[in-house]
Design a protein around this motif. Structure first.
Motif, PDB file in Angstrom:
ATOM      1  N   TRP A  37       0.839  -1.195   0.000  1.00  0.00           N
ATOM      2  CA  TRP A  37       0.000   0.000   0.000  1.00  0.00           C
ATOM      3  C   TRP A  37       0.881   1.254   0.000  1.00  0.00           C
ATOM      4  CZ3 TRP A  37      -5.576   0.312   1.758  1.00  0.00           C
ATOM      5  CH2 TRP A  37      -6.249  -0.886   1.489  1.00  0.00           C
ATOM      6  N   LYS A  38       1.863   1.271  -0.898  1.00  0.00           N
ATOM      7  CA  LYS A  38       2.786   2.379  -1.145  1.00  0.00           C
ATOM      8  C   LYS A  38       3.823   2.595  -0.036  1.00  0.00           C
ATOM      9  CE  LYS A  38      -0.248   5.040  -4.202  1.00  0.00           C
ATOM     10  NZ  LYS A  38      -0.843   6.368  -4.479  1.00  0.00           N
TER      11      LYS A  38
ATOM     12  N   HIS B  21      -4.466  -6.782   5.366  1.00  0.00           N
ATOM     13  CA  HIS B  21      -5.185  -6.312   4.176  1.00  0.00           C
ATOM     14  C   HIS B  21      -5.886  -7.473   3.470  1.00  0.00           C
ATOM     15  CE1 HIS B  21      -3.286  -2.419   4.657  1.00  0.00           C
ATOM     16  NE2 HIS B  21      -2.088  -2.981   4.623  1.00  0.00           N
TER      17      HIS B  21
ATOM     18  N   GLU C 139      -9.913  -8.015   2.953  1.00  0.00           N
ATOM     19  CA  GLU C 139     -10.476  -8.353   1.648  1.00  0.00           C
ATOM     20  C   GLU C 139     -11.365  -9.590   1.730  1.00  0.00           C
ATOM     21  OE1 GLU C 139      -8.956  -9.863  -2.759  1.00  0.00           O
ATOM     22  OE2 GLU C 139      -7.567  -8.776  -1.446  1.00  0.00           O
TER      23      GLU C 139
ATOM     24  N   GLU D 225     -11.637  -1.243  -4.104  1.00  0.00           N
ATOM     25  CA  GLU D 225     -10.477  -0.441  -3.703  1.00  0.00           C
ATOM     26  C   GLU D 225      -9.428  -1.282  -2.987  1.00  0.00           C
ATOM     27  OE1 GLU D 225     -11.973   2.750  -1.393  1.00  0.00           O
ATOM     28  OE2 GLU D 225     -12.895   3.816  -3.094  1.00  0.00           O
ATOM     29  N   ILE D 226      -9.868  -2.141  -2.094  1.00  0.00           N
ATOM     30  CA  ILE D 226      -8.886  -2.920  -1.353  1.00  0.00           C
ATOM     31  C   ILE D 226      -8.246  -3.984  -2.240  1.00  0.00           C
ATOM     32  CG2 ILE D 226     -10.421  -4.716  -0.446  1.00  0.00           C
ATOM     33  CD1 ILE D 226      -8.899  -4.452   2.220  1.00  0.00           C
TER      34      ILE D 226
ATOM     35  N   SER E 113      -5.617  -2.119  -4.280  1.00  0.00           N
ATOM     36  CA  SER E 113      -4.436  -1.799  -3.480  1.00  0.00           C
ATOM     37  C   SER E 113      -3.616  -3.045  -3.154  1.00  0.00           C
ATOM     38  CB  SER E 113      -4.856  -1.107  -2.180  1.00  0.00           C
ATOM     39  OG  SER E 113      -5.461   0.145  -2.456  1.00  0.00           O
ATOM     40  N   ASN E 114      -4.281  -4.190  -3.051  1.00  0.00           N
ATOM     41  CA  ASN E 114      -3.574  -5.434  -2.746  1.00  0.00           C
ATOM     42  C   ASN E 114      -2.843  -6.019  -3.949  1.00  0.00           C
ATOM     43  OD1 ASN E 114      -4.333  -5.383  -0.080  1.00  0.00           O
ATOM     44  ND2 ASN E 114      -5.993  -6.868  -0.299  1.00  0.00           N
TER      45      ASN E 114
ATOM     46  N   SER F   8      -2.295  -4.052  -7.244  1.00  0.00           N
ATOM     47  CA  SER F   8      -1.722  -3.121  -8.202  1.00  0.00           C
ATOM     48  C   SER F   8      -0.207  -3.035  -8.022  1.00  0.00           C
ATOM     49  CB  SER F   8      -2.343  -1.738  -8.024  1.00  0.00           C
ATOM     50  OG  SER F   8      -1.660  -0.788  -8.829  1.00  0.00           O
TER      51      SER F   8
ATOM     52  N   VAL G  28       1.202   0.058  -6.326  1.00  0.00           N
ATOM     53  CA  VAL G  28       0.861   0.269  -4.920  1.00  0.00           C
ATOM     54  C   VAL G  28       1.488  -0.804  -4.034  1.00  0.00           C
ATOM     55  CG1 VAL G  28      -1.032   0.467  -3.252  1.00  0.00           C
ATOM     56  CG2 VAL G  28      -1.311   1.369  -5.566  1.00  0.00           C
ATOM     57  N   THR G  29       1.427  -2.032  -4.487  1.00  0.00           N
ATOM     58  CA  THR G  29       1.923  -3.161  -3.704  1.00  0.00           C
ATOM     59  C   THR G  29       2.764  -4.061  -4.598  1.00  0.00           C
ATOM     60  OG1 THR G  29       0.024  -3.134  -2.204  1.00  0.00           O
ATOM     61  CG2 THR G  29       1.276  -5.189  -2.352  1.00  0.00           C
TER      62      THR G  29
END
Length: 260
Positions: free
Chosen positions: A55-56, A149, A153, A183-184, A187-188, A190, A193-194
């Motif tokens: 998550w960045k 995370h 999910e 969204e989650i 983020s998990n 991408s 992002v991760t």
């Protein structure tokens, strides 16, 4: 007057040992040059590691990663697995953080691992072993950071199934749930992002360097000359005082080779 006599005494001692001093200079320089010339070339291999993110957020500061790689405990463990002497691996491996940005606000972005040995194959093998150990260690950190995370999910997916099966669920609640779940999931998964810690490329054999010859030889010659001069002065200091006639002869010999 006494100081002048002492200085003459030491100067005469140095002049008398001039050939010994010159021999020490030459022999030390030549011996060091010959030793350095016979040293095998050094082969270097290296690779770059990109620290993973969840998550960045980086899973570890690159400076810390580099310090861990350079630490004795980390390298000793790898040396044990490879069946080599720990000191040999510690001398061969060097890790540094690669920074980017303006000088005053630079920030670490990568970790560079370099191995230098007398064999190209061994250098590459050591870099691969160290990098593999870093990736395995970061995989455990990544899994631990991702666990909450992924748990969230899975719970949202369960709630989505339950909401879909419940006729009384409002459309607004279902849309909100789908948005949160989307969204989650993004983020998990991408890569922007991760992502896991990874090598930016295969281990590269970077070059060959031969041992420096002339600078160490010059330093050795200079040091040997100083030691020979100090020995000559020490001998003069410990020697019994010469009789007046001997002192006069020594002063005359020194004055013959000293300008003015």
């Amino acid at each position: 007057m006494d100081d002048q006599i002492e200085l003459n005494k030491y100067a005469a001692a140095i002049w008398g040992a001039r050939w010994l001093i010159l021999a020490a200079l030459i022999l030390a320089g030549l011996a060091t040059a010959a030793y350095r010339y016979k040293q095998p070339p050094t082969y270097t291999a290296g690779t770059l590691i990109r620290i993973g993110r969840v998550w960045k957020e980086p899973i570890e500061d690159p400076y810390i990663t580099a310090e861990i790689i350079n630490s004795q405990g980390f390298l000793d463990d790898i040396a044990h697995k490879l069946g080599m002497k720990p000191g040999q691996l510690r001398r061969a491996i060097k890790a540094t953080a690669v920074t980017a940005g303006p000088q005053r606000t630079s920030y670490p972005i990568l970790v560079r691992i370099v191995a230098s040995t007398d064999s190209a194959d061994q250098s590459a093998r050591l870099v691969e072993s160290v990098a593999a150990e870093v990736l395995a260690r970061h995989q455990a950190i990544f899994d631990q950071a991702m666990a909450p995370h992924l748990y969230t999910e899975s719970k949202l997916e369960e709630l989505e199934r339950a909401t879909g099966a419940a006729p009384s669920a409002s459309l607004e609640a279902r849309v909100k749930l789908e948005q949160d779940l989307g969204e989650i999931k993004a983020s998990n998964t991408s890569p922007t992002v991760t992502e896991k810690t990874r090598l930016l490329g295969p281990v590269a054999r970077e070059g060959v360097a031969r041992a420096e010859i002339w600078q160490p030889a010059a330093i050795a010659a200079f040091s040997a000359g100083l030691v020979a001069i100090a020995a000559a002065v020490l001998i003069a200091l410990l020697a019994p005082a010469p009789r007046p006639s001997q002192a006069a002869v020594a002063d005359k010999e020194l004055s013959d080779v000293t300008p003015g």
